[in-house]
Design a protein around this motif. Structure first.
Motif, short mmCIF file in Angstrom:
data_model
loop_
_atom_site.label_atom_id
_atom_site.label_comp_id
_atom_site.label_asym_id
_atom_site.label_seq_id
_atom_site.Cartn_x
_atom_site.Cartn_y
_atom_site.Cartn_z
N LEU A 57 0.83 -1.20 0.00
CA LEU A 57 0.00 0.00 0.00
C LEU A 57 0.87 1.26 0.00
N ALA A 58 1.96 1.24 0.77
CA ALA A 58 2.86 2.39 0.79
C ALA A 58 3.43 2.66 -0.60
N ASN A 59 3.82 1.59 -1.31
CA ASN A 59 4.33 1.76 -2.68
C ASN A 59 3.25 2.35 -3.60
N ALA A 60 2.01 1.87 -3.43
CA ALA A 60 0.92 2.35 -4.29
C ALA A 60 0.63 3.82 -4.04
N VAL A 61 0.61 4.22 -2.76
CA VAL A 61 0.34 5.62 -2.42
C VAL A 61 1.46 6.52 -2.95
N TYR A 62 2.69 6.06 -2.79
CA TYR A 62 3.84 6.83 -3.29
C TYR A 62 3.76 6.98 -4.82
N ALA A 63 3.46 5.88 -5.51
CA ALA A 63 3.35 5.93 -6.98
C ALA A 63 2.28 6.90 -7.41
N ALA A 64 1.15 6.91 -6.69
CA ALA A 64 0.07 7.83 -7.03
C ALA A 64 0.53 9.28 -6.85
N ALA A 65 1.30 9.55 -5.80
CA ALA A 65 1.79 10.91 -5.55
C ALA A 65 2.74 11.36 -6.65
N VAL A 66 3.65 10.48 -7.04
CA VAL A 66 4.64 10.81 -8.07
C VAL A 66 3.97 11.05 -9.42
#
Length: 393
Positions: A57-66
């Motif tokens: 989930l952390a990776n997914a949230v980060y990817a969405a931010a980028v």
């Protein structure tokens, strides 16, 4: 649509998410399940215990931010996750709950640094991302429901046969309890199996690849028995020890994006480790049935001979193919492991490769395939459990 100001705020907080992402998602899941314990019927407890779901989930949230300026860049990841969500029975009403607790976790971990402005921007961004998921999943549910013999969520299936394939893998042949047929599916797809284990408070769901080419009236899954003390092993041990012919389990419709392209006849290599062989069996059988002249390489790695499954099935499918090379490697024996040199000698660089197995095995295989010139478009792979980032990806 998101305002430019909102996008700028979300992008500017991406480094903070990279630093604190797993802490935020750990707090998120803890608080979510305290407030909504019923969601433990959906989430994989083992992935929670091992921290894999939090990291994903952390990776997914980060990817969405980028990628907030171009969310279409993460559409392939959205589709892959949406397949898993549909297979688990995630519903639109789950998204506002997740959004509420994700924002609360950001505030709890970042404290005063999470200003009202930042939280408002993330609330707006989450709404857009959630809508994307809901839209994609609605289409998937519609397709699953409207196909021949289709359904949504879970349906009772009867175990009609149980066959031991190796020292650790057993196949379960499943037919709809209502006597209907099953929907068609694509080689490489999986189903979810939901069970309520005696003594457990919540249902448990696990996803298993369909391990034979599509049949009109049945599914086959082939389950590796994990260690009893492994959190991942709860369901597999239950299936192996307690679920017998005549028993019923709940099953979701087929899903997944790890698919064999049956429209081409170019060379194809199937490379598997351990229980990663299961989707390859569906693919190999399909090639044998549909395009028997297609050049095929089938390489499998097991710890030893007693753990190597499907030997007779592989022989049977190979006999129907006009151009096939097969080889099994025993990592605990003189054959050793599948090396880059071996891959280079077997795999046709002009074709496609399908890879499945434990994460270290897959990272090694994919890395070697890239080294001798295979492109991303030619290499197809799927991880078990939550999607993990490939190093070198």
């Amino acid at each position: 649509m998101l305002t430019q100001e909102t996008r700028d705020i979300v992008k500017s907080t991406a480094p903070v998410l990279a630093e604190h992402g797993t802490t935020i998602t750990t707090v998120f899941y803890r608080n979510l399940f305290e407030a909504h314990p019923e969601l433990l019927n959906v989430f994989n407890h083992a992935n929670q215990a091992q921290g894999r779901q939090q990291a994903t989930l952390a990776n997914a949230v980060y990817a969405a931010a980028v990628h907030i300026d171009n969310l279409e860049n993460i559409l392939p990841a959205v589709v892959q996750i949406a397949h898993k969500h549909v297979s688990l029975g995630i519903k639109p009403e789950h998204y506002p709950i997740v959004g509420e607790f994700l924002l609360k976790a950001i505030k709890e971990v970042l404290g005063d640094a999470a200003t009202d402005e930042i939280l408002s921007a993330w609330e707006a961004a989450y709404g857009v991302i959630a809508d994307a998921f809901i839209g994609v999943e609605d289409s998937m549910y519609k397709e699953a429901r409207e196909q021949d013999n289709g359904w949504n969520f879970f349906k009772p299936f009867t175990v009609v046969r149980k066959v031991q394939e190796s020292g650790s893998i057993t196949s379960f042949y499943l037919k709809p309890a209502d006597g209907s047929n099953v929907p068609d599916y694509k080689p490489g797809q999986y189903i979810s199996v939901r069970v309520l284990i005696p003594g457990e408070q919540y249902t448990m769901i696990r996803q298993y690849s369909l391990s034979q080419a599509p049949k009109p009236d049945e599914f086959r899954i082939s389950v590796k028995r994990e260690e009893t003390n492994d959190p991942n092993g709860v369901v597999s041990v239950y299936l192996h020890n307690e679920v017998n012919e005549g028993d019923t389990v709940e099953v979701s419709a087929p899903a997944g994006e790890f698919l064999l392209d049956t429209s081409v006849t170019t060379p194809v290599a199937f490379i598997s480790g351990g229980v990663g062989i299961t989707p390859m069996m569906s693919m190999l059988e399909t090639v044998a049935n549909v395009t028997p002249d297609r050049p095929v390489v089938f390489l499998h790695s097991a710890r030893n001979e007693s753990l190597a499954a499907f030997g007779k099935d592989i022989e049977k499918h190979a006999a129907a193919l006009s151009n096939i090379k097969t080889r099994t490697f025993y990592s605990g024996g003189p054959d050793g492991v599948i090396t880059g040199e071996i891959l280079k000698s077997y795999v046709d660089v002009t074709g496609d490769a399908y890879v499945c197995g434990p994460v270290p095995f897959m990272e090694a295989m994919i890395g070697e395939l890239r080294k001798f010139g295979m492109t991303e478009a030619q290499i197809h792979y799927e991880f078990f459990g939550p999607a993990l980032q490939l190093s070198n990806a």
